[in-house]
Motif scaffolding. Structure first.
Motif, short mmCIF file in Angstrom:
data_model
loop_
_atom_site.label_atom_id
_atom_site.label_comp_id
_atom_site.label_asym_id
_atom_site.label_seq_id
_atom_site.Cartn_x
_atom_site.Cartn_y
_atom_site.Cartn_z
N LEU A 157 49.48 45.57 83.12
CA LEU A 157 49.74 46.34 81.90
C LEU A 157 50.61 45.53 80.94
O LEU A 157 50.42 45.58 79.72
CB LEU A 157 50.42 47.67 82.25
CG LEU A 157 49.55 48.70 82.97
CD1 LEU A 157 50.37 49.94 83.31
CD2 LEU A 157 48.33 49.09 82.13
N ALA A 158 51.55 44.77 81.49
CA ALA A 158 52.39 43.91 80.65
C ALA A 158 51.56 42.82 79.99
O ALA A 158 51.80 42.46 78.83
CB ALA A 158 53.51 43.30 81.48
N ASN A 159 50.56 42.28 80.71
CA ASN A 159 49.66 41.30 80.11
C ASN A 159 48.94 41.90 78.91
O ASN A 159 48.76 41.23 77.88
CB ASN A 159 48.62 40.83 81.13
CG ASN A 159 49.19 39.98 82.24
OD1 ASN A 159 48.75 40.06 83.38
ND2 ASN A 159 50.19 39.16 81.93
N PHE A 160 48.54 43.15 79.03
CA PHE A 160 47.86 43.82 77.92
C PHE A 160 48.81 44.02 76.74
O PHE A 160 48.45 43.78 75.58
CB PHE A 160 47.30 45.16 78.38
CG PHE A 160 46.61 45.93 77.29
CD1 PHE A 160 45.36 45.54 76.83
CD2 PHE A 160 47.20 47.05 76.72
CE1 PHE A 160 44.72 46.24 75.82
CE2 PHE A 160 46.57 47.76 75.71
CZ PHE A 160 45.33 47.35 75.26
N VAL A 161 50.02 44.46 77.04
CA VAL A 161 51.01 44.68 75.98
C VAL A 161 51.31 43.36 75.26
O VAL A 161 51.52 43.34 74.04
CB VAL A 161 52.30 45.29 76.56
CG1 VAL A 161 53.42 45.30 75.52
CG2 VAL A 161 52.04 46.71 77.05
N ASN A 162 51.30 42.26 76.00
CA ASN A 162 51.55 40.95 75.40
C ASN A 162 50.34 40.41 74.65
O ASN A 162 50.44 39.39 73.96
CB ASN A 162 51.95 39.94 76.48
CG ASN A 162 53.38 40.10 76.93
OD1 ASN A 162 54.17 40.80 76.29
ND2 ASN A 162 53.74 39.46 78.03
N LEU A 184 36.34 37.51 67.55
CA LEU A 184 35.37 38.19 68.40
C LEU A 184 36.00 39.33 69.19
O LEU A 184 37.14 39.22 69.67
CB LEU A 184 34.73 37.19 69.38
CG LEU A 184 33.91 36.05 68.76
CD1 LEU A 184 33.39 35.13 69.85
CD2 LEU A 184 32.75 36.62 67.93
N ALA A 185 35.25 40.41 69.34
CA ALA A 185 35.69 41.53 70.18
C ALA A 185 35.49 41.15 71.65
O ALA A 185 34.48 40.53 72.00
CB ALA A 185 34.90 42.79 69.84
N ARG A 186 36.43 41.54 72.48
CA ARG A 186 36.41 41.10 73.87
C ARG A 186 36.69 42.25 74.83
O ARG A 186 37.21 43.29 74.45
CB ARG A 186 37.46 40.00 74.09
CG ARG A 186 37.21 38.75 73.26
CD ARG A 186 38.35 37.75 73.37
NE ARG A 186 38.05 36.53 72.63
CZ ARG A 186 37.37 35.50 73.13
NH1 ARG A 186 36.94 35.56 74.38
NH2 ARG A 186 37.13 34.44 72.40
N HIS A 187 36.36 41.99 76.11
CA HIS A 187 36.72 42.94 77.15
C HIS A 187 38.25 43.00 77.29
O HIS A 187 38.89 41.94 77.33
CB HIS A 187 36.15 42.50 78.50
CG HIS A 187 34.68 42.75 78.67
ND1 HIS A 187 34.17 44.01 78.88
CD2 HIS A 187 33.62 41.90 78.67
CE1 HIS A 187 32.85 43.93 79.01
NE2 HIS A 187 32.50 42.67 78.88
N PRO A 188 38.84 44.19 77.37
CA PRO A 188 40.27 44.28 77.69
C PRO A 188 40.44 44.12 79.21
O PRO A 188 40.77 45.06 79.93
CB PRO A 188 40.64 45.69 77.22
CG PRO A 188 39.37 46.47 77.37
CD PRO A 188 38.25 45.51 77.07
N SER A 189 40.19 42.91 79.68
CA SER A 189 40.13 42.66 81.12
C SER A 189 41.47 42.90 81.82
O SER A 189 41.51 43.13 83.02
CB SER A 189 39.65 41.23 81.40
OG SER A 189 40.48 40.28 80.75
N GLN A 190 42.57 42.87 81.05
CA GLN A 190 43.86 43.17 81.66
C GLN A 190 43.87 44.60 82.21
O GLN A 190 44.44 44.88 83.26
CB GLN A 190 45.00 43.02 80.64
CG GLN A 190 44.91 41.77 79.78
CD GLN A 190 44.23 42.05 78.45
OE1 GLN A 190 43.28 42.82 78.37
NE2 GLN A 190 44.73 41.41 77.40
N LEU A 191 43.22 45.52 81.46
CA LEU A 191 43.17 46.91 81.90
C LEU A 191 42.24 47.07 83.09
O LEU A 191 42.47 47.93 83.96
CB LEU A 191 42.71 47.81 80.74
CG LEU A 191 43.62 47.81 79.50
CD1 LEU A 191 43.08 48.78 78.46
CD2 LEU A 191 45.05 48.17 79.88
#
Length: 294
Positions: A157-162, A184-191
């Motif tokens: 979750l911290a990776n996503f916030v960053n 480019l739009a990407r997968h939110p793979s952190q989630l």
């Protein structure tokens, strides 16, 4: 961080336009004026505190392989193992040039930790504490394994916030545009990783410990954890953008570095779990073949 922009941006997933990460109102940390307390650091702290609290509860149950004093030693050495192992592993497998820049190497607040290196660091820590305290190594691993997914959840979750460790380009409705990843739009793979390696593994490990007798089969919990979290990482790597310096390696081999490093963990985890299931549980005598009639 207000919830309004975050919720509105998530609702935009149903529209044709991608979600823009910068519109979520996320910040990398809390500005204290003289110092920024980064969520990446808070994630590690939250994972450690949550794991310590839960392990303390586990040790109050029958059959615990160690005392509370051992838990305190374990969390000191395991924390050190995660930090040193994770950073050394990242520098070794993903960004070797860090070894030539000591300042960058120790700049943990900038991110860059290896899951595989962290695992090795924790194993070394458990080995040391088990040897010094004359504890059963496998059973200590079982109890630690139940608690590791807490840290995985908060860390991803911290990776996503960053806004880091984004995924590959995609056109799925929930695709996101990350500021440092181009247009480019990407997968939110952190989630995805937070869900598989964190939330799902938390549920699996808690169910096994609290609702079954898995803790009485040495090796079963750590085997399931190792295979499960490695399988989750292997799966998410199909959606995660490879590190820039390893993109060519992924194209040439067909798999990312993370996937190649994860395959042995899946095999080892399954092997340990199967081995545990074939052995008698604690308190259960091994069955002996019936004697031939006289």
């Amino acid at each position: 961080m207000g919830t309004g922009p975050f919720v509105l941006s998530l609702l935009a997933a149903t529209a044709s336009e991608p979600i823009y990460w910068e519109n979520l109102g996320l910040r990398p940390g809390i500005d204290l004026g003289f110092f920024t307390l980064r969520f990446y650091s808070l994630a590690y702290l939250a994972g450690i505190v949550m794991a310590y609290w839960h392990l303390s509860r586990m040790l109050k149950q029958p059959g615990a392989p160690m005392a509370q004093r051992h838990a305190e030693d374990l969390f000191f050495w395991c924390t050190l193992g995660v930090i040193l192992g994770g950073r050394i592993g990242y520098a070794t497998f993903y960004e070797p040039e860090l070894w030539s820049d000591p300042t960058a190497l120790i700049s943990l607040w900038n991110g860059g930790m290896s899951f595989h290196g962290g695992v090795m660091g924790v194993l070394l820590a458990i080995t040391w504490v088990s040897w010094r305290g004359k504890l059963n190594f496998i059973r200590v691993c079982d109890y630690i394994a139940v608690n590791v997914p807490f840290g995985m959840l908060f860390g991803r979750l911290a990776n996503f916030v960053n806004g880091e460790l984004w995924g590959r380009p995609t056109d799925v409705p929930w695709a996101m545009v990350f500021p440092r990843a181009g247009p480019l739009a990407r997968h939110p793979s952190q989630l995805y990783e937070a869900a598989l390696e964190g939330a799902l593994m938390i549920v699996i490990m808690l169910v096994l410990f609290w609702m079954t007798r898995a803790r009485y089969r040495p090796g079963l919990l750590v085997g399931v954890f190792t295979a499960g979290i490695a399988a989750g990482r292997f799966t998410v790597e199909f959606f995660r953008e490879p590190d820039a310096q390893l993109a060519e390696f992924a194209r040439e081999t067909g798999l990312s570095m993370g996937q190649w490093l994860t395959i042995p963990l899946i095999v080892i985890g399954l092997g340990v779990a199967i081995w545990a299931l074939t052995r008698p549980a604690i308190g259960q005598k091994a069955s002996r073949p019936a004697a031939d009639p006289a």
